[in-house]
Design a protein around this motif. Sequence first.
Motif, PDB file in Angstrom:
ATOM      1  N   THR A   2      27.244  17.868  69.299  1.00  0.00           N
ATOM      2  CA  THR A   2      27.964  19.034  69.792  1.00  0.00           C
ATOM      3  C   THR A   2      27.395  19.445  71.141  1.00  0.00           C
ATOM      4  O   THR A   2      26.180  19.610  71.286  1.00  0.00           O
ATOM      5  CB  THR A   2      27.836  20.194  68.791  1.00  0.00           C
ATOM      6  OG1 THR A   2      28.289  19.749  67.518  1.00  0.00           O
ATOM      7  CG2 THR A   2      28.649  21.379  69.225  1.00  0.00           C
ATOM      8  N   SER A   3      28.269  19.635  72.106  1.00  0.00           N
ATOM      9  CA  SER A   3      27.830  20.032  73.440  1.00  0.00           C
ATOM     10  C   SER A   3      27.783  21.551  73.563  1.00  0.00           C
ATOM     11  O   SER A   3      28.400  22.279  72.775  1.00  0.00           O
ATOM     12  CB  SER A   3      28.779  19.475  74.500  1.00  0.00           C
ATOM     13  OG  SER A   3      30.040  20.134  74.415  1.00  0.00           O
ATOM     14  N   GLY A   9      33.029  27.307  73.912  1.00  0.00           N
ATOM     15  CA  GLY A   9      34.482  27.401  73.791  1.00  0.00           C
ATOM     16  C   GLY A   9      34.935  27.811  72.410  1.00  0.00           C
ATOM     17  O   GLY A   9      35.790  28.697  72.252  1.00  0.00           O
ATOM     18  N   GLU A  10      34.364  27.186  71.383  1.00  0.00           N
ATOM     19  CA  GLU A  10      34.763  27.521  70.014  1.00  0.00           C
ATOM     20  C   GLU A  10      34.320  28.929  69.638  1.00  0.00           C
ATOM     21  O   GLU A  10      35.055  29.654  68.963  1.00  0.00           O
ATOM     22  CB  GLU A  10      34.207  26.490  69.040  1.00  0.00           C
ATOM     23  CG  GLU A  10      34.881  25.139  69.188  1.00  0.00           C
ATOM     24  CD  GLU A  10      34.380  24.092  68.209  1.00  0.00           C
ATOM     25  OE1 GLU A  10      33.485  24.403  67.390  1.00  0.00           O
ATOM     26  OE2 GLU A  10      34.897  22.970  68.253  1.00  0.00           O
ATOM     27  N   THR A  11      33.138  29.330  70.083  1.00  0.00           N
ATOM     28  CA  THR A  11      32.669  30.689  69.820  1.00  0.00           C
ATOM     29  C   THR A  11      33.551  31.703  70.539  1.00  0.00           C
ATOM     30  O   THR A  11      33.892  32.752  69.978  1.00  0.00           O
ATOM     31  CB  THR A  11      31.198  30.847  70.259  1.00  0.00           C
ATOM     32  OG1 THR A  11      30.405  29.879  69.564  1.00  0.00           O
ATOM     33  CG2 THR A  11      30.671  32.233  69.963  1.00  0.00           C
ATOM     34  N   GLU A  39      36.709  24.042  82.566  1.00  0.00           N
ATOM     35  CA  GLU A  39      37.863  23.453  81.887  1.00  0.00           C
ATOM     36  C   GLU A  39      37.519  22.970  80.476  1.00  0.00           C
ATOM     37  O   GLU A  39      38.337  23.060  79.565  1.00  0.00           O
ATOM     38  CB  GLU A  39      38.422  22.287  82.707  1.00  0.00           C
ATOM     39  CG  GLU A  39      39.180  22.714  83.938  1.00  0.00           C
ATOM     40  CD  GLU A  39      39.786  21.535  84.673  1.00  0.00           C
ATOM     41  OE1 GLU A  39      40.146  20.526  84.023  1.00  0.00           O
ATOM     42  OE2 GLU A  39      39.903  21.618  85.901  1.00  0.00           O
ATOM     43  N   THR A  40      36.317  22.475  80.311  1.00  0.00           N
ATOM     44  CA  THR A  40      35.914  21.951  79.005  1.00  0.00           C
ATOM     45  C   THR A  40      35.802  23.065  77.974  1.00  0.00           C
ATOM     46  O   THR A  40      36.295  22.935  76.858  1.00  0.00           O
ATOM     47  CB  THR A  40      34.586  21.182  79.115  1.00  0.00           C
ATOM     48  OG1 THR A  40      34.730  20.156  80.102  1.00  0.00           O
ATOM     49  CG2 THR A  40      34.193  20.554  77.791  1.00  0.00           C
ATOM     50  N   VAL A 143      29.769  27.940  63.727  1.00  0.00           N
ATOM     51  CA  VAL A 143      30.026  27.344  65.055  1.00  0.00           C
ATOM     52  C   VAL A 143      28.885  27.624  66.016  1.00  0.00           C
ATOM     53  O   VAL A 143      28.435  26.726  66.739  1.00  0.00           O
ATOM     54  CB  VAL A 143      31.367  27.867  65.634  1.00  0.00           C
ATOM     55  CG1 VAL A 143      31.516  27.510  67.090  1.00  0.00           C
ATOM     56  CG2 VAL A 143      32.538  27.337  64.826  1.00  0.00           C
ATOM     57  N   ALA A 144      28.400  28.846  66.030  1.00  0.00           N
ATOM     58  CA  ALA A 144      27.377  29.245  67.008  1.00  0.00           C
ATOM     59  C   ALA A 144      25.973  28.902  66.553  1.00  0.00           C
ATOM     60  O   ALA A 144      25.042  28.926  67.357  1.00  0.00           O
ATOM     61  CB  ALA A 144      27.479  30.745  67.276  1.00  0.00           C
TER      62      ALA A 144
END
Length: 148
Positions: A2-3, A9-11, A39-40, A143-144
């Motif tokens: 995971t980057s 972004g998911e958080t 953008e990512t 996620v975080a």
Amino acid sequence: MTSAEQIVGETAALDLMRGYLAADPDAVAAAMVAGAVCETTAAYMRQQASGLLHESVLADPDFSFHRRAVMGPAGVTWLEGVPMEEKVAAVVLALAGDSAAPRVVLDDAQWTTVYAVSAVARLVAVFGVGVTMERLDRIRAVVAGPCG
């Protein structure tokens, strides 16, 4: 692996949903800024919101692949109090009725908002506001949080 961009972004997507659910415009704005870092991160934010919309449709106990996935009345009622841009609202309301999205041009941030608000409204329709916030909080913690 995971980057950092994926986590941000998911958080940000979950924070956006939590901000809308709490009717907190500052939280909504902060989540949009966090998700727009690059953008990512924006792509991961949109992907997370889209994925949760998919899951929220399937969470409805009345869902069937044999009929339209119309949003429950509690979700529609909740949507009435959510401030949105006119174009975004048109798409969200079309999705609530499971009709085709109107032919409007939305940018990536607007699509992220459509997915996020739609997912929250559908979860509210199934679980209510309190349980929806608990679910979003649990997902956000995963996620975080650190892996392994």
